[in-house]
Write an enzyme that holds these catalytic residues in place. Structure first.
Site, mmCIF file in Angstrom:
data_model
loop_
_atom_site.group_PDB
_atom_site.id
_atom_site.type_symbol
_atom_site.label_atom_id
_atom_site.label_comp_id
_atom_site.label_asym_id
_atom_site.label_seq_id
_atom_site.Cartn_x
_atom_site.Cartn_y
_atom_site.Cartn_z
ATOM 1 N N ARG A 1 -62.021 -22.706 24.280
ATOM 2 C CA ARG A 1 -61.737 -22.215 22.927
ATOM 3 C C ARG A 1 -62.196 -23.254 21.917
ATOM 4 O O ARG A 1 -61.682 -24.363 21.897
ATOM 5 C CB ARG A 1 -60.229 -21.964 22.789
ATOM 6 N N HIS B 1 -60.642 -22.299 11.748
ATOM 7 C CA HIS B 1 -59.624 -23.289 12.098
ATOM 8 C C HIS B 1 -59.554 -24.264 10.928
ATOM 9 O O HIS B 1 -59.840 -25.449 11.065
ATOM 10 C CB HIS B 1 -59.969 -23.964 13.424
ATOM 11 N N GLU C 1 -53.638 -20.172 13.421
ATOM 12 C CA GLU C 1 -52.422 -20.602 12.715
ATOM 13 C C GLU C 1 -52.475 -20.403 11.209
ATOM 14 O O GLU C 1 -52.422 -21.386 10.447
ATOM 15 C CB GLU C 1 -52.134 -22.080 13.035
ATOM 16 N N ASN D 1 -49.766 -20.427 19.902
ATOM 17 C CA ASN D 1 -49.784 -21.899 19.989
ATOM 18 C C ASN D 1 -48.341 -22.374 19.948
ATOM 19 O O ASN D 1 -47.586 -21.980 19.056
ATOM 20 C CB ASN D 1 -50.534 -22.509 18.801
ATOM 21 N N TYR E 1 -45.716 -25.881 20.528
ATOM 22 C CA TYR E 1 -45.504 -27.315 20.798
ATOM 23 C C TYR E 1 -44.027 -27.665 20.968
ATOM 24 O O TYR E 1 -43.660 -28.382 21.881
ATOM 25 C CB TYR E 1 -46.135 -28.167 19.683
ATOM 26 N N GLU F 1 -52.896 -22.731 22.563
ATOM 27 C CA GLU F 1 -52.711 -24.186 22.445
ATOM 28 C C GLU F 1 -51.352 -24.563 22.989
ATOM 29 O O GLU F 1 -50.346 -23.909 22.696
ATOM 30 C CB GLU F 1 -52.739 -24.664 20.975
HETATM 31 C C1 FCB Z 1 -52.001 -27.207 15.845
HETATM 32 C C2 FCB Z 1 -53.453 -27.116 15.409
HETATM 33 C C3 FCB Z 1 -54.384 -27.989 16.182
HETATM 34 C C4 FCB Z 1 -53.779 -29.324 16.525
HETATM 35 C C5 FCB Z 1 -52.402 -29.166 17.120
HETATM 36 C C6 FCB Z 1 -51.742 -30.462 17.500
HETATM 37 O O1 FCB Z 1 -51.184 -26.869 14.788
HETATM 38 O O2 FCB Z 1 -53.906 -25.786 15.512
HETATM 39 O O3 FCB Z 1 -55.585 -28.106 15.443
HETATM 40 O O4 FCB Z 1 -53.798 -30.148 15.443
HETATM 41 O O5 FCB Z 1 -51.575 -28.472 16.237
#
Ligand code: FCB
Length: 470
Positions: free
Chosen positions: A87, A131, A176, A305, A307, A375
């Protein structure tokens, strides 16, 4: 390759379904460099990073990981990992420098070469059109709060699909839009650095509109077999307690963090509570007839995505904060709390359950919509040892834990088709510059030397095995 596994044994192997897509992800401005080459003009991120005080250490993406010149080496790294998918994003100012008019062939040629190298290596290209690198000229004419930008995006989408559609079968309109709208136009910690909550809500709407118009432009230019998608960073919102006030705080963040995109894109409507929460800022009259129908053009999958989770509670009475908030309509009403547990170098809590929660929520709310994790990953302060090796057991544990969550969601009936590690390479981490390393491949930014970390070797084993070892 040596075997590396930093996590405690779980007892049973976790196999993923056949055909599961294993990938890595990057973004143009974070890795390409070559900021002024072959006709590329500044994007909002060039302007922002060159503005003193905006990015840690004054770092810019001028050179980044020099991927523009090292693309062949980077594809080689992925081939050795054994990924099925890659990607990447296309830099709008590289292919349509002013955001209007004809495409620049030299810019498109770079992506043609990249895609050809990927196909040659047996890797499926997954192209994201946006992006975050808006051509500066479009920001100068108003940026995303301005409706015309959505129309410009659709034209750009059609141009790129016309040029690459014969070899790229998997497309994503936006990465995002929440960050692009609310970090870019409300809190101002991302480009273009504006702190105008009403403009941020307009921007969010125009992202939805641009997504839908972009889907139409892509469908018109691509073969029927092509996949078209959108990537959202949905928030796994948890309320601190079960009190009505805390639950209302969570509802508010869910509205302006998640449903502001999910509802238009999948249901062709605006969340009513969001309109109510933001009534003091806007009457939403910028939403015109037909916009929500456009936004809800059907797509082939949703990219997620993830985290870390978001814990909220009702705000305590007191004077409002002085920092610009990325949450229009929630200022002075919601308090954000640190989630417990270990943290990454971003100070983000490590909590794989949040991924499971989001996946199973999407399973229930969007039946029939396949999901891809576009992500997931973690930054740690990786340092090569005396022999040049990079041991990153914490990243391996992070990835392993999150893959186990994905597996659990699949077992519980969620249609997850793939997983992309963020990121292939250490790169320009936006406002943090080069201070945060997310790569499974270490980059020495002085020499541009690439060194696969232990996590890269571990990921290659996961891919080869089709899942996690016991
Ligand atoms: C996301 C972004 C990516 C990267 C990660 C850590 O929000 O899409 O570009 O910075 O975080």
């Amino acid at each position: 390759m040596t075997s590396v596994d930093a996590s405690p044994a779980t007892g049973t192997a976790l196999r993923f379904p056949p055909g599961f897509r294993w990938g890595t992800a990057t973004a143009a401005y974070q890795i390409e460099g070559a900021a002024a080459l072959d006709g590329r003009t500044p994007s909002i991120w060039d302007t922002f990073s060159h503005t003193p005080g905006k990015v840690l250490g004054g770092d810019t993406g001028d050179t980044a990981a020099d991927h523009y010149h090292r693309m062949a080496e980077d594809v080689g790294l992925m081939k050795r990992l054994g990924v099925s998918d890659y990607r990447f994003s296309v830099a709008w100012p590289r292919v349509q420098p002013t955001g209007r008019g004809p495409a620049v062939q030299r810019g498109l040629d770079f992506y043609r070469r990249l895609v050809d190298a990927l196909l040659e290596a047996g890797i499926r290209p997954v192209a994201t059109l946006y992006h975050w690198d808006l051509p500066q000229e479009l920001e100068d004419s108003g940026g995303w709060p301005c409706r015309d930008t959505a129309e410009r995006f659709a034209e750009y989408a059609g141009l790129v699909a016309g040029a690459l559609g014969d070899r790229v079968a998997s497309w994503t309109t936006f990465n995002e839009p929440w960050c692009a709208a609310f970090l870019g136009y409300a809190s101002g910690v991302h480009a273009p650095g504006r702190t105008e909550p009403e403009a941020a809500l307009r921007a969010a709407h125009h992202f939805n509109l641009a997504h839908g118009l972009g889907v139409r432009a892509l469908r018109a230019a691509l073969p029927r077999s092509a996949e078209v998608s959108l990537t959202l960073n949905l928030h796994a919102v948890r309320s601190l307690t079960d009190s009505a006030a805390d639950r209302d705080a969570a509802r508010r963040i869910d509205a302006v963090g998640n449903r502001i995109f999910l509802d238009p894109v999948f249901h062709g409507r605006l969340p009513r509570d969001l309109v109510r929460d933001t009534a003091a800022l806007t009457d939403w009259s910028f939403v015109r007839d037909g916009d929500l129908a456009a936004a809800s053009e059907p797509i082939d999958w949703l990219g997620l995505n993830y985290y870390s989770p978001t814990v909220v509670a009702a705000a305590e009475p007191g004077p409002p904060g002085t920092e610009a908030s990325p949450w229009p309509g929630a200022e002075g009403r919601v308090r954000f709390l640190p989630a417990p547990g270990p943290r990454t170098a971003m100070d983000w809590p490590v909590d794989a359950d949040g991924l499971y929660e989001l996946l199973t929520r999407l399973r229930d709310e969007l039946p029939g919509v396949p999901l891809l994790i576009t992500e997931n990953g973690a930054a740690y302060a990786d340092c090569p040892d005396a022999r040049g090796a990079v041991h990153d057991p914490e990243r391996i544990a992070y990835l392993r834990g999150h893959l186990a969550s994905v597996h659990r969601a699949i077992e519980d009936g969620t249609d997850v088709r793939g997983y992309f590690v963020w990121s292939l390479l250490d790169n320009f981490e936006w406002a943090y510059g080069y201070s945060k390393r997310f790569g499974i491949v270490h980059v020495d930014f002085a020499t541009q030397r690439r060194t696969p970390k232990d996590s890269a070797r571990w990921y290659a084993e996961v891919i080869a095995r089709g899942g996690l070892a016991p």
